[in-house]
Design a protein around this motif. Sequence first.
Motif, PDB file in Angstrom:
ATOM      1  N   THR A 180       0.821  -1.213   0.000  1.00 53.39           N
ATOM      2  CA  THR A 180       0.000   0.000   0.000  1.00 53.39           C
ATOM      3  C   THR A 180       0.854   1.262   0.000  1.00 53.39           C
ATOM      4  OG1 THR A 180      -1.731  -1.183   1.198  1.00 53.39           O
ATOM      5  CG2 THR A 180      -1.856   1.213   1.204  1.00 53.39           C
ATOM      6  N   GLN A 181       1.888   1.264   0.853  1.00 52.82           N
ATOM      7  CA  GLN A 181       2.744   2.442   0.945  1.00 52.82           C
ATOM      8  C   GLN A 181       3.525   2.660  -0.338  1.00 52.82           C
ATOM      9  OE1 GLN A 181       2.824   4.708   3.362  1.00 52.82           O
ATOM     10  NE2 GLN A 181       4.329   5.927   2.250  1.00 52.82           N
ATOM     11  N   LEU A 182       4.069   1.587  -0.911  1.00 53.28           N
ATOM     12  CA  LEU A 182       4.832   1.731  -2.152  1.00 53.28           C
ATOM     13  C   LEU A 182       3.938   2.210  -3.295  1.00 53.28           C
ATOM     14  CD1 LEU A 182       7.185  -1.395  -2.080  1.00 53.28           C
ATOM     15  CD2 LEU A 182       7.745   0.984  -1.536  1.00 53.28           C
ATOM     16  N   ALA A 183       2.732   1.670  -3.375  1.00 51.39           N
ATOM     17  CA  ALA A 183       1.807   2.082  -4.431  1.00 51.39           C
ATOM     18  C   ALA A 183       1.455   3.557  -4.300  1.00 51.39           C
ATOM     19  CB  ALA A 183       0.543   1.230  -4.381  1.00 51.39           C
ATOM     20  N   HIS A 184       1.251   4.014  -3.070  1.00 55.77           N
ATOM     21  CA  HIS A 184       0.913   5.417  -2.842  1.00 55.77           C
ATOM     22  C   HIS A 184       2.102   6.317  -3.202  1.00 55.77           C
ATOM     23  CE1 HIS A 184      -1.855   8.102  -0.164  1.00 55.77           C
ATOM     24  NE2 HIS A 184      -1.552   8.669  -1.308  1.00 55.77           N
ATOM     25  N   SER A 185       3.309   5.864  -2.882  1.00 58.38           N
ATOM     26  CA  SER A 185       4.500   6.657  -3.202  1.00 58.38           C
ATOM     27  C   SER A 185       4.698   6.765  -4.709  1.00 58.38           C
ATOM     28  CB  SER A 185       5.736   6.019  -2.559  1.00 58.38           C
ATOM     29  OG  SER A 185       5.650   6.077  -1.143  1.00 58.38           O
ATOM     30  N   LEU A 186       4.474   5.673  -5.427  1.00 64.56           N
ATOM     31  CA  LEU A 186       4.597   5.711  -6.887  1.00 64.56           C
ATOM     32  C   LEU A 186       3.533   6.620  -7.492  1.00 64.56           C
ATOM     33  CD1 LEU A 186       5.352   1.952  -7.642  1.00 64.56           C
ATOM     34  CD2 LEU A 186       6.964   3.864  -7.675  1.00 64.56           C
ATOM     35  N   ALA A 187       2.326   6.577  -6.907  1.00 61.57           N
ATOM     36  CA  ALA A 187       1.265   7.458  -7.394  1.00 61.57           C
ATOM     37  C   ALA A 187       1.583   8.924  -7.132  1.00 61.57           C
ATOM     38  CB  ALA A 187      -0.060   7.081  -6.732  1.00 61.57           C
ATOM     39  N   ALA A 188       2.437   9.182  -6.140  1.00 59.09           N
ATOM     40  CA  ALA A 188       2.861  10.553  -5.835  1.00 59.09           C
ATOM     41  C   ALA A 188       4.060  10.964  -6.677  1.00 59.09           C
ATOM     42  CB  ALA A 188       3.197  10.676  -4.349  1.00 59.09           C
ATOM     43  N   ASP A 189       4.358  10.171  -7.722  1.00 62.93           N
ATOM     44  CA  ASP A 189       5.426  10.469  -8.685  1.00 62.93           C
ATOM     45  C   ASP A 189       6.825  10.213  -8.154  1.00 62.93           C
ATOM     46  OD1 ASP A 189       3.660  11.136 -10.697  1.00 62.93           O
ATOM     47  OD2 ASP A 189       3.645  13.262 -10.181  1.00 62.93           O
ATOM     48  N   MET A 190       6.956   9.381  -7.132  1.00 67.80           N
ATOM     49  CA  MET A 190       8.292   8.963  -6.729  1.00 67.80           C
ATOM     50  C   MET A 190       8.795   7.896  -7.702  1.00 67.80           C
ATOM     51  SD  MET A 190       8.366   8.581  -2.582  1.00 67.80           S
ATOM     52  CE  MET A 190       7.922   9.936  -1.494  1.00 67.80           C
ATOM     53  N   THR A 191      10.093   7.836  -7.875  1.00 64.20           N
ATOM     54  CA  THR A 191      10.670   6.746  -8.644  1.00 64.20           C
ATOM     55  C   THR A 191      10.622   5.483  -7.782  1.00 64.20           C
ATOM     56  OG1 THR A 191      12.921   7.100  -7.811  1.00 64.20           O
ATOM     57  CG2 THR A 191      12.251   8.375  -9.751  1.00 64.20           C
ATOM     58  N   PRO A 192      10.735   4.300  -8.386  1.00 68.93           N
ATOM     59  CA  PRO A 192      10.758   3.067  -7.573  1.00 68.93           C
ATOM     60  C   PRO A 192      11.834   3.092  -6.491  1.00 68.93           C
ATOM     61  CG  PRO A 192      10.418   2.513  -9.876  1.00 68.93           C
ATOM     62  CD  PRO A 192      10.703   3.992  -9.837  1.00 68.93           C
ATOM     63  N   LYS A 193      13.024   3.611  -6.825  1.00 66.02           N
ATOM     64  CA  LYS A 193      14.089   3.672  -5.820  1.00 66.02           C
ATOM     65  C   LYS A 193      13.723   4.630  -4.696  1.00 66.02           C
ATOM     66  CE  LYS A 193      19.021   4.515  -5.143  1.00 66.02           C
ATOM     67  NZ  LYS A 193      20.311   4.862  -5.783  1.00 66.02           N
ATOM     68  N   GLN A 194      13.191   5.797  -5.034  1.00 67.02           N
ATOM     69  CA  GLN A 194      12.771   6.745  -4.001  1.00 67.02           C
ATOM     70  C   GLN A 194      11.714   6.118  -3.098  1.00 67.02           C
ATOM     71  OE1 GLN A 194      11.586   9.978  -6.641  1.00 67.02           O
ATOM     72  NE2 GLN A 194      13.085  11.332  -5.680  1.00 67.02           N
ATOM     73  N   ALA A 195      10.772   5.401  -3.705  1.00 63.10           N
ATOM     74  CA  ALA A 195       9.678   4.811  -2.943  1.00 63.10           C
ATOM     75  C   ALA A 195      10.179   3.795  -1.933  1.00 63.10           C
ATOM     76  CB  ALA A 195       8.674   4.165  -3.899  1.00 63.10           C
ATOM     77  N   ILE A 196      11.076   2.896  -2.345  1.00 62.67           N
ATOM     78  CA  ILE A 196      11.535   1.853  -1.426  1.00 62.67           C
ATOM     79  C   ILE A 196      12.489   2.410  -0.386  1.00 62.67           C
ATOM     80  CG2 ILE A 196      13.450   1.090  -2.891  1.00 62.67           C
ATOM     81  CD1 ILE A 196      11.174  -1.067  -0.611  1.00 62.67           C
ATOM     82  N   VAL A 197      13.346   3.363  -0.762  1.00 66.10           N
ATOM     83  CA  VAL A 197      14.252   3.964   0.217  1.00 66.10           C
ATOM     84  C   VAL A 197      13.460   4.749   1.259  1.00 66.10           C
ATOM     85  CG1 VAL A 197      16.047   5.720   0.539  1.00 66.10           C
ATOM     86  CG2 VAL A 197      16.265   4.038  -1.295  1.00 66.10           C
TER      87      VAL A 197
END
Length: 205
Positions: free
Chosen positions: A52-69
């Motif tokens: 859920t958190q990763l999906a929300h971060s990607l939807a906020a235009d974070m890159t995959p690396k930004q999202a997981i870090v």
Amino acid sequence: MADTAPDTSWAGATETRFTALYRLLVGHPGLIAMCGDRPWLGPQLLRRLVETQLAHSLAADMTPKQAIVTYRRLYLLPLGSASYINHRDPKDSRALTRQALAALDPDDFPVLTRRLGTVGAATADPEVYYGALRQLIDAANRANSSARRPKAIVETSQVHGKRDREEAGPTSTVRRYFATLPPSSPQRSLFGLFPNLLPAGLLPP
């Protein structure tokens, strides 16, 4: 794990999720001991928090690396905070801290021994966690906003910065000087014989 409304902002939803995780760990400290040194990869945690958190971060235009870090930073904060002391008995935790500090030699530990009350109070203060969580969220938001600056704006800024440097430099000063001279002046004619005095493209008309 707390659920959030679909239209909740990334910052608001993130604070809700990791506040819930912190409270869960504080209320059930045995979870941390039971996990030991193994990563938490159970389907419930992966579904309700990680995915859920990763999906929300990607939807906020974070890159995959930004999202997981960003997720890892947010996740390690409650894990460490909850395992540090027994939050279910803050008075006992403060008393143990003061007792340990009072036994120290003031000559060896002047900072700690002179501030027993301040250190002891902060030991079990939940606001230490909540404040750190908000700081992490704000920092991630700012970093993501900077990374999402439109390319045109970045390029314009770079061009303006280059122009400002040129206008302040000695090359531009020479160019402006020759531009004020009449076409028939000896100085302007001399400059025309040695165009390499200025970089290509800067020769006055």
